[in-house]
Scaffold this motif. Sequence first.
Motif, PDB file in Angstrom:
ATOM      1  N   ASP A  32       0.839  -1.149   0.032  1.00  0.00           N
ATOM      2  CA  ASP A  32      -0.064  -0.027   0.195  1.00  0.00           C
ATOM      3  C   ASP A  32       0.917   1.092   0.011  1.00  0.00           C
ATOM      4  OD1 ASP A  32      -2.162  -1.822   0.264  1.00  0.00           O
ATOM      5  OD2 ASP A  32      -2.209  -1.478   2.430  1.00  0.00           O
ATOM      6  N   SER A  33       0.191   2.304  -0.300  1.00  0.00           N
ATOM      7  CA  SER A  33       0.924   3.659  -0.176  1.00  0.00           C
ATOM      8  C   SER A  33       1.515   3.677   1.357  1.00  0.00           C
ATOM      9  CB  SER A  33       0.256   4.838  -0.328  1.00  0.00           C
ATOM     10  OG  SER A  33       1.028   6.047  -0.167  1.00  0.00           O
ATOM     11  N   GLY A  36       7.711 -21.858   1.775  1.00  0.00           N
ATOM     12  CA  GLY A  36       7.156 -23.055   1.744  1.00  0.00           C
ATOM     13  C   GLY A  36       7.134 -23.485   0.089  1.00  0.00           C
ATOM     14  N   ASP A  37       6.425 -24.219  -0.489  1.00  0.00           N
ATOM     15  CA  ASP A  37       6.491 -24.846  -1.650  1.00  0.00           C
ATOM     16  C   ASP A  37       5.942 -23.966  -2.686  1.00  0.00           C
ATOM     17  OD1 ASP A  37       7.655 -27.182  -0.625  1.00  0.00           O
ATOM     18  OD2 ASP A  37       5.689 -28.147  -0.467  1.00  0.00           O
ATOM     19  N   GLU A  38       5.206 -22.907  -2.434  1.00  0.00           N
ATOM     20  CA  GLU A  38       4.695 -22.263  -3.291  1.00  0.00           C
ATOM     21  C   GLU A  38       5.531 -20.857  -3.584  1.00  0.00           C
ATOM     22  OE1 GLU A  38       2.003 -22.746  -5.136  1.00  0.00           O
ATOM     23  OE2 GLU A  38       1.598 -24.737  -4.195  1.00  0.00           O
ATOM     24  N   PRO A  39       5.437 -20.050  -4.594  1.00  0.00           N
ATOM     25  CA  PRO A  39       5.933 -18.971  -4.976  1.00  0.00           C
ATOM     26  C   PRO A  39       5.663 -18.052  -3.590  1.00  0.00           C
ATOM     27  CG  PRO A  39       5.209 -19.638  -6.844  1.00  0.00           C
ATOM     28  CD  PRO A  39       4.585 -20.729  -5.760  1.00  0.00           C
ATOM     29  N   PRO A  40       6.556 -17.202  -3.217  1.00  0.00           N
ATOM     30  CA  PRO A  40       6.173 -16.249  -2.020  1.00  0.00           C
ATOM     31  C   PRO A  40       5.284 -15.212  -2.669  1.00  0.00           C
ATOM     32  CG  PRO A  40       8.748 -16.637  -2.232  1.00  0.00           C
ATOM     33  CD  PRO A  40       8.113 -17.123  -3.391  1.00  0.00           C
ATOM     34  N   ARG A  41       4.531 -14.728  -1.822  1.00  0.00           N
ATOM     35  CA  ARG A  41       3.367 -13.656  -1.842  1.00  0.00           C
ATOM     36  C   ARG A  41       3.346 -12.983  -0.569  1.00  0.00           C
ATOM     37  NH1 ARG A  41       4.281 -15.366  -6.082  1.00  0.00           N
ATOM     38  NH2 ARG A  41       2.864 -16.189  -7.494  1.00  0.00           N
ATOM     39  N   ILE A  42       3.944 -11.703  -0.781  1.00  0.00           N
ATOM     40  CA  ILE A  42       4.176 -10.729   0.404  1.00  0.00           C
ATOM     41  C   ILE A  42       3.298  -9.415   0.083  1.00  0.00           C
ATOM     42  CG2 ILE A  42       5.967  -9.704   2.000  1.00  0.00           C
ATOM     43  CD1 ILE A  42       7.625 -11.590   0.588  1.00  0.00           C
ATOM     44  N   HIS A  43       2.726  -8.954   1.259  1.00  0.00           N
ATOM     45  CA  HIS A  43       2.158  -7.655   1.203  1.00  0.00           C
ATOM     46  C   HIS A  43       2.527  -6.650   2.373  1.00  0.00           C
ATOM     47  CE1 HIS A  43      -0.796  -4.570  -0.085  1.00  0.00           C
ATOM     48  NE2 HIS A  43      -1.203  -4.669   1.337  1.00  0.00           N
ATOM     49  N   VAL A  44       2.998  -5.452   1.998  1.00  0.00           N
ATOM     50  CA  VAL A  44       3.309  -4.564   3.032  1.00  0.00           C
ATOM     51  C   VAL A  44       2.162  -3.410   3.140  1.00  0.00           C
ATOM     52  CG1 VAL A  44       5.262  -2.844   3.956  1.00  0.00           C
ATOM     53  CG2 VAL A  44       5.659  -4.856   2.554  1.00  0.00           C
ATOM     54  N   SER A  45       1.792  -3.199   4.512  1.00  0.00           N
ATOM     55  CA  SER A  45       0.770  -1.891   4.623  1.00  0.00           C
ATOM     56  C   SER A  45       1.231  -1.076   5.851  1.00  0.00           C
ATOM     57  CB  SER A  45      -0.649  -2.810   4.905  1.00  0.00           C
ATOM     58  OG  SER A  45      -0.552  -3.581   5.879  1.00  0.00           O
ATOM     59  N   ALA A  46       0.415  -0.181   5.992  1.00  0.00           N
ATOM     60  CA  ALA A  46       0.563   0.823   7.159  1.00  0.00           C
ATOM     61  C   ALA A  46      -1.003   1.291   7.543  1.00  0.00           C
ATOM     62  CB  ALA A  46       1.401   1.960   6.737  1.00  0.00           C
ATOM     63  N   ASP A  47      -1.151   1.455   9.163  1.00  0.00           N
ATOM     64  CA  ASP A  47      -2.347   1.734   9.443  1.00  0.00           C
ATOM     65  C   ASP A  47      -2.068   2.820  10.523  1.00  0.00           C
ATOM     66  OD1 ASP A  47      -4.279   0.277   8.165  1.00  0.00           O
ATOM     67  OD2 ASP A  47      -3.177  -1.020   9.148  1.00  0.00           O
ATOM     68  N   ARG A  48      -2.557   4.094  10.688  1.00  0.00           N
ATOM     69  CA  ARG A  48      -2.456   5.172  11.592  1.00  0.00           C
ATOM     70  C   ARG A  48      -2.868   4.959  13.070  1.00  0.00           C
ATOM     71  NH1 ARG A  48      -0.516  10.521  11.217  1.00  0.00           N
ATOM     72  NH2 ARG A  48      -0.421  11.454  13.167  1.00  0.00           N
ATOM     73  N   ASP A  49      -2.290   4.893  14.018  1.00  0.00           N
ATOM     74  CA  ASP A  49      -2.790   4.728  15.382  1.00  0.00           C
ATOM     75  C   ASP A  49      -2.264   5.862  16.252  1.00  0.00           C
ATOM     76  OD1 ASP A  49      -3.987   3.504  17.619  1.00  0.00           O
ATOM     77  OD2 ASP A  49      -2.314   2.118  17.969  1.00  0.00           O
ATOM     78  N   GLY A  50      -3.046   6.889  16.414  1.00  0.00           N
ATOM     79  CA  GLY A  50      -2.663   8.031  17.022  1.00  0.00           C
ATOM     80  C   GLY A  50      -1.592   8.786  16.533  1.00  0.00           C
ATOM     81  N   LEU A  53       6.107   2.780  14.460  1.00  0.00           N
ATOM     82  CA  LEU A  53       7.019   4.029  14.223  1.00  0.00           C
ATOM     83  C   LEU A  53       6.455   5.407  14.469  1.00  0.00           C
ATOM     84  CD1 LEU A  53       9.011   2.705  10.895  1.00  0.00           C
ATOM     85  CD2 LEU A  53       9.694   2.665  13.023  1.00  0.00           C
ATOM     86  N   PRO A  54       7.260   6.424  14.897  1.00  0.00           N
ATOM     87  CA  PRO A  54       6.444   7.588  15.320  1.00  0.00           C
ATOM     88  C   PRO A  54       6.148   8.250  14.062  1.00  0.00           C
ATOM     89  CG  PRO A  54       8.845   7.544  15.607  1.00  0.00           C
ATOM     90  CD  PRO A  54       8.708   6.265  15.316  1.00  0.00           C
ATOM     91  N   ALA A  55       5.027   8.795  13.824  1.00  0.00           N
ATOM     92  CA  ALA A  55       4.512   9.448  12.792  1.00  0.00           C
ATOM     93  C   ALA A  55       5.168  10.912  12.456  1.00  0.00           C
ATOM     94  CB  ALA A  55       3.321   9.940  12.711  1.00  0.00           C
ATOM     95  N   VAL A  56       5.632  11.645  11.454  1.00  0.00           N
ATOM     96  CA  VAL A  56       6.582  12.565  11.457  1.00  0.00           C
ATOM     97  C   VAL A  56       5.816  13.883  11.848  1.00  0.00           C
ATOM     98  CG1 VAL A  56       5.571  13.395   9.087  1.00  0.00           C
ATOM     99  CG2 VAL A  56       8.042  13.892   9.892  1.00  0.00           C
TER     100      VAL A  56
END
Length: 891
Positions: free
Chosen positions: A772-773, A800-814, A886-889
């Motif tokens: 995600d962005s 494992g035996d299958e091709p890797p499927r990876i997803h990176v995301s971010a959510d704001r928490d305060g 991680l701290p928001a900017v």
Amino acid sequence: MDPTPADTDRRTWLRRQKVVADLGQRALETDDLDRLISDTADAVAETFDADCAAVFELCPRGENAVLEGGVGWRDGLVGEATVPATDDSQVGQTLRSETPVIVDDLSAEERFSDASFFASHDVVSAVSVTVGPGDDPWGVLGVYTRDQRTFTEHDATFVRNVANVLASAIEREHELEELHGRISDAFYSLDTDWRITYANDRARELIDVEGDGLVGKRVWETFEWAADSRLREEYERAMETQESTSFELYYPEPLEAWYRIDVYPSETGLSVYFRDVTERKERERELERSERRYRTLIEHFPNGVVALVDEDLHYATFGGTLEGRADIPREELEGQYLPGVLPEEIAEIVVPRYEAALEGEPSEFEAPVDDEIYRFHFHPVRDDDGEIFAAMCLSQNVTERRKMEQELQDAKSQLEAAVEAGAIGTWEWHAPEDRMVVGASFARTFGVDPAAAREGVSLEHFVEAIHEDDRDRVEAKIDAALESCGEYEAEYRVWNDDGNLRWVLARGHVECDAEGDPTTFPGALIDITERKEAERALHESEAKFQMVAENLDEIVWIMTADASAYLYISPSFDDVWGIDRHELYDDPDAYLEWVHPEDRDRVRENFAKLPTEPFEETFRIDRPDGETRWLHVRGSRVEAGDGPDRVIGIGQDVTERKEYERKLETSNERLEQFAYAVSHDLQEPLRMVSSYLQLIERRYDDALDEDGEEFLEFAVDGAERMREMIDGLLAYSRVETQGEPFEPIDLNTVLENARTDLGVKVERHDAEITADSLPTVEGDGNQLRQVFQNLLDNAIEYSGDEPPRIHVSADRDGSEWIVSVRDEGIGIDPDDQERIFEVFQRLHTHGENDGMGIGLALCERIVERHGGEMWVESESGDGATFSFTLPAVDA
């Protein structure tokens, strides 16, 4: 007997007699006593060709005397310096002696034990006499020389004669002041320069509003508004013409009063008598207003008329407004015969009443006219001899008033209901007959029968219901209000008719007649039981707070809402700072003196931002005993709901923690040096082992059998893994010390760089990485790149035996972002999820998967350096999601 020319040199005697005569004439002509005293000292010093002369005035307590005038003394002493007037002093003995005191040699004089003032001016010889009567002396006149001189009785007689002239002038001044003081009017005098030379007590009371004194000031400077006013015109005209004048003038702010001013001129100035005539002016204005109101009333009497008829029933005066059929023009009525001009139905009402009034019988009644209700008042009008010469009628349309009275009665009923519901009440005590009239709710509050209280009962019935501990105080306040005809206010407890104790607030005002005797005492009562209970609860809460605050090691402090003054500082402040906390109550900035110089400006600047911004600082203090301590102090504004806001803070002594951090930092530095040394020392033999193993492989490859080649391969692989473990351990130890300063970091760029680093592995395993962005955070770009690289590498490695499927995301928490890396690999058993973040902990053998077991431990260490935390959510065989904060900017 005074000396004669035969006893002394004739010229000297004549010259001295002339000096005495001149001073006597001057004393008669001047009203400036200070100038006369100065001239006297000059004349005496000049006559004797002496170094010094002095006039001392005895202070009220009689222990000292002030140098009121003189010559030959050091600058600044006249009017300021004091000398002893005790028995053992030169001035004191003069005051107590019936004859002049002559001193030939002060240094050899045994009569005085305290002559330091004269000795400091090198005085050797002196002659001094008393000024004023011996039983009540005003002061001392003295002549002093710095060379030894023998003063004769003739010299002393001359000094005494001069002192008598001065005493006469002083007595005359006192008599004049006493005379002025007896003047009932305010009085002040002006000289030709318009300076006030005298003002009696009444004048000071009326016009010296600032209390700075009047004498010596120019009248136009004291009253700046008068410089261009009639006051100046009248004063200047009186001086110019030498004719007295009288006038009345309004003094503006701050006096705001009318004065009658009588001015009497002379060649030396003006004598001004004045008195406050504000009340008379107000009465005159009130009379004028009254006459104007009467004329206006006659002409504009609302909703009715005012009429005056003579003995023959002819209208003499007619005014006001009539409505309906009775609206008859005035010119048709004045001078006309009533029965002939009034409508028949109105004439039937008023003519018999006019006739009765002319016979001396007044009447009041209401009667309908044209569907409206009018109230009529008929009264006889008498002359100074009491003879009736006319009759007056006032008639007014009261239709609306009757409606309003009904509405008022309804409102009163509603108010009484509100009083009953709100536990409030009013009273009216008729003092002469001791009759207390109150409403039902009031009566029940005091346990008094409501029916009897409505008619009126003795005040004692209510006083008896007051709590015995409050009764005397309340009775004293009632007596004080009756005595002063003033205000009354009291809070006290009463027993109501249910036997319950209630708190009430009573306020009232005593009304008195012209002789000052109380007539009525109205007031109101409010039940304040809930407020008192809240105050008690607040007091208990404050007591608990103080008990806790004063037993804490931490410093608790409370300031006003604007942080301008301290309201409370706990005693632990004294122990930590080593200074008295009460200094801060007087000067809130006093603590800055003890803040370490390198921290002082920062602390001052940030503390000044309160209450707009919270305060939180760690800084050093230098105690008075020389000890330096570290403090962590924080404070902010707290909204108190229904009470006033406050700034509340707490301070902690973190000296031990700072010392621990210093030691820990030193230990970490040593540990890093050790780790580097160990890694360097271990790397060297490993390189040697690897080099020789490779050398064996090249030289003896043909000589080794299959088992030998396998053994050699194991040895080379073991050495390589050992090197990787050492490199990983060194990287782990340097996370805190070798990192870059935090700055805004775009995680999209960081992730892209990590994917580039793993490009070969991604291609080899046909891995698919989506994202995600991602946000911008505060952090170390290189270290965050290492985190993403390790997590992506693990996700590919354990896919494992299958091709890797990876997803990176971010959510704001305060103020933080939660970044997650999710894969669809083999997953992690929940029992192993904590162990995988430990150094060198692996869940699989080297044969199954590559890795040293340090990658996740390194990720967690980096995240912790950024103030975040890291965790994993997974089930065996169902993929894994690694998340970290991680701290928001913009946090």
